[in-house]
Design a protein around this motif. Structure first.
Motif, PDB file in Angstrom:
ATOM      1  N   THR A 250      38.844  42.109  35.774  1.00  0.00           N
ATOM      2  CA  THR A 250      39.814  41.054  36.057  1.00  0.00           C
ATOM      3  C   THR A 250      40.602  41.414  37.312  1.00  0.00           C
ATOM      4  O   THR A 250      40.845  42.592  37.598  1.00  0.00           O
ATOM      5  CB  THR A 250      40.766  40.833  34.865  1.00  0.00           C
ATOM      6  N   ASN A 251      40.959  40.396  38.039  1.00  0.00           N
ATOM      7  CA  ASN A 251      41.684  40.579  39.288  1.00  0.00           C
ATOM      8  C   ASN A 251      42.693  39.450  39.420  1.00  0.00           C
ATOM      9  O   ASN A 251      42.411  38.311  39.055  1.00  0.00           O
ATOM     10  CB  ASN A 251      40.705  40.559  40.467  1.00  0.00           C
ATOM     11  N   SER A 252      43.870  39.752  39.919  1.00  0.00           N
ATOM     12  CA  SER A 252      44.909  38.735  40.084  1.00  0.00           C
ATOM     13  C   SER A 252      45.798  39.100  41.261  1.00  0.00           C
ATOM     14  O   SER A 252      45.849  40.261  41.688  1.00  0.00           O
ATOM     15  CB  SER A 252      45.756  38.609  38.814  1.00  0.00           C
ATOM     16  N   GLY A 253      46.494  38.100  41.781  1.00  0.00           N
ATOM     17  CA  GLY A 253      47.404  38.354  42.883  1.00  0.00           C
ATOM     18  C   GLY A 253      47.816  37.060  43.551  1.00  0.00           C
ATOM     19  O   GLY A 253      47.523  35.958  43.074  1.00  0.00           O
ATOM     20  N   SER A 254      48.485  37.192  44.674  1.00  0.00           N
ATOM     21  CA  SER A 254      48.895  36.032  45.455  1.00  0.00           C
ATOM     22  C   SER A 254      47.678  35.366  46.072  1.00  0.00           C
ATOM     23  O   SER A 254      46.722  36.033  46.483  1.00  0.00           O
ATOM     24  CB  SER A 254      49.878  36.449  46.550  1.00  0.00           C
ATOM     25  N   THR A 255      47.687  34.039  46.136  1.00  0.00           N
ATOM     26  CA  THR A 255      46.557  33.320  46.720  1.00  0.00           C
ATOM     27  C   THR A 255      46.446  33.547  48.221  1.00  0.00           C
ATOM     28  O   THR A 255      45.350  33.559  48.779  1.00  0.00           O
ATOM     29  CB  THR A 255      46.691  31.814  46.441  1.00  0.00           C
ATOM     30  N   LEU A 256      47.584  33.752  48.879  1.00  0.00           N
ATOM     31  CA  LEU A 256      47.597  33.952  50.326  1.00  0.00           C
ATOM     32  C   LEU A 256      48.056  35.359  50.669  1.00  0.00           C
ATOM     33  O   LEU A 256      48.839  35.981  49.950  1.00  0.00           O
ATOM     34  CB  LEU A 256      48.537  32.940  50.996  1.00  0.00           C
ATOM     35  N   LYS A 257      47.559  35.853  51.787  1.00  0.00           N
ATOM     36  CA  LYS A 257      47.975  37.150  52.286  1.00  0.00           C
ATOM     37  C   LYS A 257      49.399  37.057  52.852  1.00  0.00           C
ATOM     38  O   LYS A 257      49.930  35.952  53.026  1.00  0.00           O
ATOM     39  CB  LYS A 257      46.999  37.632  53.361  1.00  0.00           C
ATOM     40  N   PRO A 258      50.047  38.204  53.136  1.00  0.00           N
ATOM     41  CA  PRO A 258      51.443  38.174  53.613  1.00  0.00           C
ATOM     42  C   PRO A 258      51.671  37.309  54.836  1.00  0.00           C
ATOM     43  O   PRO A 258      52.798  36.833  55.057  1.00  0.00           O
ATOM     44  CB  PRO A 258      51.724  39.655  53.924  1.00  0.00           C
ATOM     45  N   ASN A 259      50.628  37.053  55.648  1.00  0.00           N
ATOM     46  CA  ASN A 259      50.848  36.208  56.833  1.00  0.00           C
ATOM     47  C   ASN A 259      50.989  34.735  56.476  1.00  0.00           C
ATOM     48  O   ASN A 259      51.299  33.903  57.330  1.00  0.00           O
ATOM     49  CB  ASN A 259      49.721  36.393  57.852  1.00  0.00           C
ATOM     50  N   GLY A 260      50.727  34.379  55.190  1.00  0.00           N
ATOM     51  CA  GLY A 260      50.950  33.019  54.719  1.00  0.00           C
ATOM     52  C   GLY A 260      49.866  32.026  55.062  1.00  0.00           C
ATOM     53  O   GLY A 260      50.004  30.833  54.752  1.00  0.00           O
ATOM     54  N   SER A 261      48.778  32.482  55.684  1.00  0.00           N
ATOM     55  CA  SER A 261      47.717  31.549  56.067  1.00  0.00           C
ATOM     56  C   SER A 261      46.334  31.982  55.591  1.00  0.00           C
ATOM     57  O   SER A 261      45.518  31.148  55.217  1.00  0.00           O
ATOM     58  CB  SER A 261      47.709  31.356  57.593  1.00  0.00           C
ATOM     59  N   ASP A 262      46.033  33.249  55.615  1.00  0.00           N
ATOM     60  CA  ASP A 262      44.719  33.744  55.214  1.00  0.00           C
ATOM     61  C   ASP A 262      44.615  33.857  53.697  1.00  0.00           C
ATOM     62  O   ASP A 262      45.577  34.239  53.026  1.00  0.00           O
ATOM     63  CB  ASP A 262      44.436  35.107  55.842  1.00  0.00           C
ATOM     64  N   SER A 263      43.430  33.537  53.174  1.00  0.00           N
ATOM     65  CA  SER A 263      43.223  33.607  51.725  1.00  0.00           C
ATOM     66  C   SER A 263      43.181  35.053  51.248  1.00  0.00           C
ATOM     67  O   SER A 263      42.566  35.921  51.887  1.00  0.00           O
ATOM     68  CB  SER A 263      41.914  32.903  51.358  1.00  0.00           C
ATOM     69  N   ASN A 264      43.813  35.295  50.112  1.00  0.00           N
ATOM     70  CA  ASN A 264      43.813  36.611  49.488  1.00  0.00           C
ATOM     71  C   ASN A 264      42.907  36.648  48.258  1.00  0.00           C
ATOM     72  O   ASN A 264      42.827  37.661  47.572  1.00  0.00           O
ATOM     73  CB  ASN A 264      45.243  37.000  49.089  1.00  0.00           C
ATOM     74  N   VAL A 265      42.229  35.532  47.978  1.00  0.00           N
ATOM     75  CA  VAL A 265      41.347  35.465  46.818  1.00  0.00           C
ATOM     76  C   VAL A 265      40.072  36.236  47.123  1.00  0.00           C
ATOM     77  O   VAL A 265      39.366  35.925  48.086  1.00  0.00           O
ATOM     78  CB  VAL A 265      41.015  34.006  46.449  1.00  0.00           C
ATOM     79  N   GLN A 266      39.787  37.242  46.322  1.00  0.00           N
ATOM     80  CA  GLN A 266      38.597  38.047  46.507  1.00  0.00           C
ATOM     81  C   GLN A 266      38.088  38.531  45.164  1.00  0.00           C
ATOM     82  O   GLN A 266      38.853  38.692  44.214  1.00  0.00           O
ATOM     83  CB  GLN A 266      38.877  39.223  47.432  1.00  0.00           C
ATOM     84  N   PHE A 267      36.785  38.740  45.106  1.00  0.00           N
ATOM     85  CA  PHE A 267      36.147  39.121  43.846  1.00  0.00           C
ATOM     86  C   PHE A 267      36.683  40.457  43.335  1.00  0.00           C
ATOM     87  O   PHE A 267      37.030  40.603  42.166  1.00  0.00           O
ATOM     88  CB  PHE A 267      34.634  39.187  44.052  1.00  0.00           C
ATOM     89  N   ILE A 268      36.757  41.451  44.205  1.00  0.00           N
ATOM     90  CA  ILE A 268      37.283  42.765  43.854  1.00  0.00           C
ATOM     91  C   ILE A 268      38.387  43.128  44.830  1.00  0.00           C
ATOM     92  O   ILE A 268      38.237  42.988  46.042  1.00  0.00           O
ATOM     93  CB  ILE A 268      36.180  43.845  43.885  1.00  0.00           C
ATOM     94  N   ASP A 269      39.507  43.569  44.295  1.00  0.00           N
ATOM     95  CA  ASP A 269      40.645  44.031  45.090  1.00  0.00           C
ATOM     96  C   ASP A 269      40.942  45.462  44.668  1.00  0.00           C
ATOM     97  O   ASP A 269      41.297  45.710  43.524  1.00  0.00           O
ATOM     98  CB  ASP A 269      41.859  43.138  44.847  1.00  0.00           C
ATOM     99  N   GLU A 270      40.773  46.401  45.571  1.00  0.00           N
ATOM    100  CA  GLU A 270      40.929  47.805  45.195  1.00  0.00           C
ATOM    101  C   GLU A 270      42.334  48.138  44.705  1.00  0.00           C
ATOM    102  O   GLU A 270      42.526  49.135  43.997  1.00  0.00           O
ATOM    103  CB  GLU A 270      40.571  48.713  46.367  1.00  0.00           C
ATOM    104  N   ASN A 271      43.315  47.308  45.040  1.00  0.00           N
ATOM    105  CA  ASN A 271      44.681  47.579  44.604  1.00  0.00           C
ATOM    106  C   ASN A 271      45.038  46.889  43.292  1.00  0.00           C
ATOM    107  O   ASN A 271      45.991  47.298  42.628  1.00  0.00           O
ATOM    108  CB  ASN A 271      45.670  47.135  45.681  1.00  0.00           C
ATOM    109  N   ASN A 272      44.303  45.832  42.921  1.00  0.00           N
ATOM    110  CA  ASN A 272      44.685  45.044  41.745  1.00  0.00           C
ATOM    111  C   ASN A 272      43.605  44.907  40.687  1.00  0.00           C
ATOM    112  O   ASN A 272      43.901  44.498  39.566  1.00  0.00           O
ATOM    113  CB  ASN A 272      45.116  43.635  42.183  1.00  0.00           C
ATOM    114  N   SER A 273      42.358  45.205  40.990  1.00  0.00           N
ATOM    115  CA  SER A 273      41.286  45.021  40.027  1.00  0.00           C
ATOM    116  C   SER A 273      41.441  45.957  38.827  1.00  0.00           C
ATOM    117  O   SER A 273      41.767  47.143  38.981  1.00  0.00           O
ATOM    118  CB  SER A 273      39.928  45.265  40.688  1.00  0.00           C
TER     119      SER A 273
END
Length: 283
Positions: A250-273
């Protein structure tokens, strides 16, 4: 038409593994409408107990690795042929920092069993409220309750290949707090909405695969909007009508990256998975 979906453990795990602070996200306990028929004819109640162990997918050896146990209980009471009263709660145990242990908020809801809408779709809905039983809710946020409603859309299994289930839902919630800000000064969430999609395939042997995606919007009392996501992938096995086991990611987090425009949705996130294993007793 008699219709039932087996409990989707991955959806439950996604919610539980997100942490004990559920007060601002109470609109969806599961991302789809799960209908569980009593195991014995004539019995009015049903439910399940789920126990899971979760840990961070990556261990950076710096003390940031998460490790916890989650316990969940769901109890269903059949109020009539079409309506069920559901009570659900849980407890999260942090195996590294016991001071973070906490109950989840307890939800009480009335669920309408899915009914046919044409030959392709089934619709169901739920209305509910939350009892703030977590410390994060009733101590830090001063939450009084949360009122929510959801609409679920299920593709009629008769229109799909045997064993394949497709469902989605949309929900809205209104949180009621004593104060607009929490004890730490953060502005509490007033409104939230979830949109979800669930896909699963089950074999006659009891093996199942499922994937779930949930998108959440929240609005604070200062009308600041934030959005986030949760996703899970799971391999399950149901030994018999009572016992089921599952492993997943399972992975969760903000939909957007800190810059507010790029998508943060990813299958695996090494910091949150997170990876998890869970056992469920169905009754």
């Amino acid at each position: 038409m008699s219709f039932a979906i087996r409990p989707l453990l991955g959806i439950l795990a996604t919610v539980l593994l997100a942490g004990p602070a559920f007060a601002n996200n109470n609109a969806s306990v599961t991302s789809s409408l799960v209908v569980q028929q009593p195991k014995k004819e004539g019995r009015l109640w049903s439910g399940y107990i789920n126990v899971g162990r979760s840990a961070s997918l990556y261990d950076f050896k710096d003390g940031s690795r998460k490790d916890g146990m989650d316990y969940a209980l769901r109890f269903n009471l059949k109020a009539s042929e079409n309506y069920t009263v559901r009570i659900q709660g849980g407890y999260s145990q942090d195996l590294k920092y016991p001071e973070s242990d906490d109950f989840s908020d307890t939800s009480v809801s009335v669920i309408r069993s899915p009914f046919e809408m044409g030959s392709t779709l089934l619709l169901g809905y739920r209305v509910g409220a939350v009892v703030p039983t977590s410390k994060d809710s009733h101590v830090r946020q001063n939450l009084t309750t949360s009122l929510s409603t959801s609409l679920s859309v299920i593709v009629n299994p008769d229109r799909l290949i045997t064993g394949f289930d497709v469902s989605g839902s949309i929900s809205a919630a209104r949180n009621i707090h004593q104060y607009e800000t929490a004890l730490d000064g953060r502005v509490n969430t007033q409104y939230s909405s979830n949109q979800s999609l669930s896909l699963s395939y089950s074999w006659e042997s009891g093996v199942s695969l499922s994937t779930d995606f949930l998108h959440r919007n929240t609005w604070s009392y200062q009308n600041v909007m934030r959005d986030s996501f949760e996703m899970s992938q799971e391999l399950g096995y149901q030994f018999n009508p009572t016992w089921a086991f599952a492993v997943g990611h399972t992975n969760s987090g903000s939909t957007l990256k800190p810059n507010g425009s790029d998508s943060n949705v990813q299958f695996i996130d090494e910091n949150n998975s997170l990876v998890y294993a869970s056992m469920t007793v169905i009754f």
